[in-house]
Design a protein around this motif. Structure first.
Motif, PDB file in Angstrom:
ATOM      1  N   GLU A   8       0.838  -1.198   0.000  1.00  0.00           N
ATOM      2  CA  GLU A   8       0.000   0.000   0.000  1.00  0.00           C
ATOM      3  C   GLU A   8       0.880   1.258   0.000  1.00  0.00           C
ATOM      4  OE1 GLU A   8      -3.954   1.621   2.386  1.00  0.00           O
ATOM      5  OE2 GLU A   8      -2.441   0.420   3.427  1.00  0.00           O
ATOM      6  N   TYR A   9       1.965   1.197   0.772  1.00  0.00           N
ATOM      7  CA  TYR A   9       2.896   2.327   0.832  1.00  0.00           C
ATOM      8  C   TYR A   9       3.542   2.570  -0.529  1.00  0.00           C
ATOM      9  CZ  TYR A   9       7.064   5.012   2.068  1.00  0.00           C
ATOM     10  OH  TYR A   9       8.058   5.962   2.108  1.00  0.00           O
ATOM     11  N   LEU A  10       3.980   1.484  -1.173  1.00  0.00           N
ATOM     12  CA  LEU A  10       4.601   1.598  -2.495  1.00  0.00           C
ATOM     13  C   LEU A  10       3.603   2.109  -3.530  1.00  0.00           C
ATOM     14  CD1 LEU A  10       6.670  -1.736  -2.531  1.00  0.00           C
ATOM     15  CD2 LEU A  10       7.570   0.593  -2.324  1.00  0.00           C
ATOM     16  N   TYR A  11       2.346   1.691  -3.366  1.00  0.00           N
ATOM     17  CA  TYR A  11       1.303   2.161  -4.282  1.00  0.00           C
ATOM     18  C   TYR A  11       1.138   3.677  -4.177  1.00  0.00           C
ATOM     19  CZ  TYR A  11      -3.345   2.942  -6.263  1.00  0.00           C
ATOM     20  OH  TYR A  11      -4.381   3.434  -6.990  1.00  0.00           O
ATOM     21  N   HIS A  12       1.135   4.175  -2.946  1.00  0.00           N
ATOM     22  CA  HIS A  12       0.983   5.613  -2.735  1.00  0.00           C
ATOM     23  C   HIS A  12       2.198   6.389  -3.239  1.00  0.00           C
ATOM     24  CE1 HIS A  12      -2.841   5.638  -0.762  1.00  0.00           C
ATOM     25  NE2 HIS A  12      -2.451   4.780   0.165  1.00  0.00           N
ATOM     26  N   ILE A  18       5.866  -3.269 -11.988  1.00  0.00           N
ATOM     27  CA  ILE A  18       6.915  -3.867 -12.803  1.00  0.00           C
ATOM     28  C   ILE A  18       8.296  -3.542 -12.247  1.00  0.00           C
ATOM     29  CG2 ILE A  18       7.097  -1.940 -14.453  1.00  0.00           C
ATOM     30  CD1 ILE A  18       7.444  -5.698 -15.207  1.00  0.00           C
ATOM     31  N   TYR A  19       8.445  -2.327 -11.689  1.00  0.00           N
ATOM     32  CA  TYR A  19       9.729  -1.949 -11.100  1.00  0.00           C
ATOM     33  C   TYR A  19       9.970  -2.675  -9.786  1.00  0.00           C
ATOM     34  CZ  TYR A  19       9.772   1.691 -14.639  1.00  0.00           C
ATOM     35  OH  TYR A  19       9.762   2.359 -15.836  1.00  0.00           O
ATOM     36  N   ILE A  20       8.905  -2.954  -9.066  1.00  0.00           N
ATOM     37  CA  ILE A  20       9.027  -3.745  -7.838  1.00  0.00           C
ATOM     38  C   ILE A  20       9.491  -5.162  -8.194  1.00  0.00           C
ATOM     39  CG2 ILE A  20       7.760  -4.740  -5.894  1.00  0.00           C
ATOM     40  CD1 ILE A  20       5.895  -2.302  -6.034  1.00  0.00           C
ATOM     41  N   ASN A  21       8.917  -5.725  -9.251  1.00  0.00           N
ATOM     42  CA  ASN A  21       9.314  -7.067  -9.693  1.00  0.00           C
ATOM     43  C   ASN A  21      10.760  -7.094 -10.164  1.00  0.00           C
ATOM     44  OD1 ASN A  21       6.853  -8.150  -9.106  1.00  0.00           O
ATOM     45  ND2 ASN A  21       6.081  -8.129 -11.199  1.00  0.00           N
ATOM     46  N   ILE A  22      11.180  -6.070 -10.882  1.00  0.00           N
ATOM     47  CA  ILE A  22      12.561  -6.002 -11.372  1.00  0.00           C
ATOM     48  C   ILE A  22      13.536  -5.969 -10.198  1.00  0.00           C
ATOM     49  CG2 ILE A  22      14.253  -4.543 -12.557  1.00  0.00           C
ATOM     50  CD1 ILE A  22      11.943  -3.618 -14.393  1.00  0.00           C
ATOM     51  N   PHE A  82       8.749 -13.508  -8.890  1.00  0.00           N
ATOM     52  CA  PHE A  82       8.598 -12.222  -9.576  1.00  0.00           C
ATOM     53  C   PHE A  82       8.307 -12.306 -11.077  1.00  0.00           C
ATOM     54  CE2 PHE A  82      11.245 -11.431  -5.839  1.00  0.00           C
ATOM     55  CZ  PHE A  82      10.498 -10.444  -5.215  1.00  0.00           C
ATOM     56  N   ALA A  83       8.551 -13.454 -11.706  1.00  0.00           N
ATOM     57  CA  ALA A  83       8.236 -13.573 -13.138  1.00  0.00           C
ATOM     58  C   ALA A  83       6.909 -14.295 -13.305  1.00  0.00           C
ATOM     59  CB  ALA A  83       9.356 -14.304 -13.877  1.00  0.00           C
ATOM     60  N   ASP A 198       7.576  -7.412 -23.268  1.00  0.00           N
ATOM     61  CA  ASP A 198       7.522  -8.805 -22.815  1.00  0.00           C
ATOM     62  C   ASP A 198       8.203  -8.855 -21.444  1.00  0.00           C
ATOM     63  OD1 ASP A 198       7.358 -11.510 -22.520  1.00  0.00           O
ATOM     64  OD2 ASP A 198       8.158 -12.009 -24.497  1.00  0.00           O
ATOM     65  N   TYR A 199       7.502  -8.352 -20.423  1.00  0.00           N
ATOM     66  CA  TYR A 199       8.116  -8.114 -19.123  1.00  0.00           C
ATOM     67  C   TYR A 199       8.538  -9.390 -18.394  1.00  0.00           C
ATOM     68  CZ  TYR A 199       6.378  -3.347 -19.716  1.00  0.00           C
ATOM     69  OH  TYR A 199       6.128  -2.090 -20.190  1.00  0.00           O
ATOM     70  N   SER A 200       7.794 -10.473 -18.580  1.00  0.00           N
ATOM     71  CA  SER A 200       8.125 -11.706 -17.858  1.00  0.00           C
ATOM     72  C   SER A 200       9.497 -12.224 -18.269  1.00  0.00           C
ATOM     73  CB  SER A 200       7.056 -12.770 -18.108  1.00  0.00           C
ATOM     74  OG  SER A 200       6.934 -13.049 -19.494  1.00  0.00           O
ATOM     75  N   ILE A 201       9.793 -12.208 -19.562  1.00  0.00           N
ATOM     76  CA  ILE A 201      11.107 -12.660 -20.028  1.00  0.00           C
ATOM     77  C   ILE A 201      12.171 -11.639 -19.657  1.00  0.00           C
ATOM     78  CG2 ILE A 201      12.441 -13.489 -22.007  1.00  0.00           C
ATOM     79  CD1 ILE A 201      10.092 -15.234 -21.339  1.00  0.00           C
TER      80      ILE A 201
END
Length: 365
Positions: A8-12, A18-22, A82-83, A198-201
């Motif tokens: 929730e904090y990151l959302y705000h 996608i950057y969180i996943n990276i 994350f993928a 193609d973010y997953s790859i």
């Protein structure tokens, strides 16, 4: 609850998922390798799980060879979390690299016959082709060939996987080289897959960069040195090839239509491809078995020129980067002309290295 508050904090903060996943994929993969390798080195020394140097080795002391174990677990954990967009493809992908992991591990511990490693590569590739449907279905005009029959696409995909996996394995001869080349190739794929959304790859490529960067610290260390072994080189080689085939597959979709894709991949994989073709041609000209190991690899020639391991790796990594930049810059050139440019640059590079190697030998006599 704490995780929910963090999200929730990151959302705000307006940070894209996608950057969180990276960041998460990179962080988890990097840390897992950092934590695992010291333990693997400790166990390897206690149990005598070491690589004994021979006449072809570029090292003079026993070195642990199980670095690939850490690479595998770092990749599996980070991509599993994350993928997530890999979806059903991930089940087949995970099955494929697990097969290669165990066969590579057996080879590092007990030595496995080459044909058994080949069977494992064929089975793993079959999982990807028939499980995910990702395969080569066009050459995009290279040699005048466009769409190809299904059975030929299956065969060609299988051949490309086997060639590139083993080409990557063959460059793992000096400290830092396989990792450095793997990082360059993965960075190229990060750029490509994020450009085509193609973010997953792309996250898979980020994980590969993370584990290889983390591994480099130990591979180049004097006190805590370790090799990735066949466990690492086969798994990483397979993943790099998987990303290459995915790129070819996506390039044929109407929304992308990247006509020079097959030759762009040659530029990206230039050092493994050039090195493999170089040693095969030399062996054939010398009338020896093309599959018989020798010291005609590019890294061997750089060592003969007086470069140390680190310098050799840096030189070859820089050459690979230069090829990637050239391939990207010239990507709009007609595919057959681009292939001719790649061929001329590759032959020129090999001839120059060979010329200076022969000259050095004559001066030292």
């Amino acid at each position: 609850m704490e995780n929910f508050k963090l999200l929730e904090y990151l959302y705000h903060l307006n940070i894209s998922p996608i950057y969180i996943n990276i960041f998460g994929a990179f962080f988890f993969a990097f840390v897992i390798v950092q934590v695992a390798i010291p333990k693997i080195i400790q166990i390897s020394h206690k149990k005598g799980l070491m690589d004994d140097p021979n006449e072809r080795s570029s090292h003079s002391h026993k070195v642990p060879t199980l670095g690939g174990v850490a690479l595998f677990f770092g990749l599996v954990v980070s991509t599993s979390i994350f993928a997530t967009e890999l979806g059903v493809n991930y089940a087949f992908f995970l099955s494929a690299i697990t097969i290669l992991f165990f066969v590579g591990l057996m080879d590092d511990l007990l030595v496995v016959a080459p044909d058994k490693k080949l069977y494992a590569q064929i089975i793993s590739t079959t999982f990807i082709i028939f499980g995910s449907g990702i395969m080569i279905n066009s050459l995009y005009g290279l040699f005048g060939i466009y769409g190809i029959p299904y059975w030929l696409g299956v065969l060609l995909t299988l051949i490309v996987f086997i060639v590139l996996i083993n080409a990557y394995n063959l460059i793992d001869g000096v400290d830092g080289l396989a990792s450095g080349i793997g990082i360059v190739i993965s960075l190229a794929f990060i750029f490509i897959f994020y450009r085509i959304y193609d973010y997953s790859i792309g996250i898979l490529a980020v994980s590969v960069v993370a584990v290889l960067l983390s591994f480099l610290k130990f591979n180049l260390s004097k006190n805590k040195r370790i090799f990735m072994g066949d466990t690492g080189s086969m798994v990483i080689g397979f993943i790099l090839t998987f990303m290459a085939i995915r790129f070819l597959y996506v390039s044929g979709l109407p929304s992308y239509s990247i006509q020079a894709a097959p030759v762009i991949l040659l530029f990206i994989f230039c050092i493994p491809v050039i090195d493999t073709l170089n040693v095969f041609v030399i062996r054939i000209l010398n009338k020896t078995n093309p599959l018989h190991p020798d010291k005609n690899h590019l890294h061997h020639q750089f060592l003969e020129l007086g470069f140390n391991h680190f310098q050799t790796s840096i030189c070859l990594v820089i050459i690979n980067v230069i090829f990637v930049i050239i391939g990207y810059t010239l990507r709009y050139i007609e595919i057959n002309k681009l292939f001719l440019i790649f061929l001329l640059l590759s032959v020129s590079f090999v001839v120059i290295v060979k010329y200076f190697t022969i000259k050095k030998k004559k001066l030292t006599k």
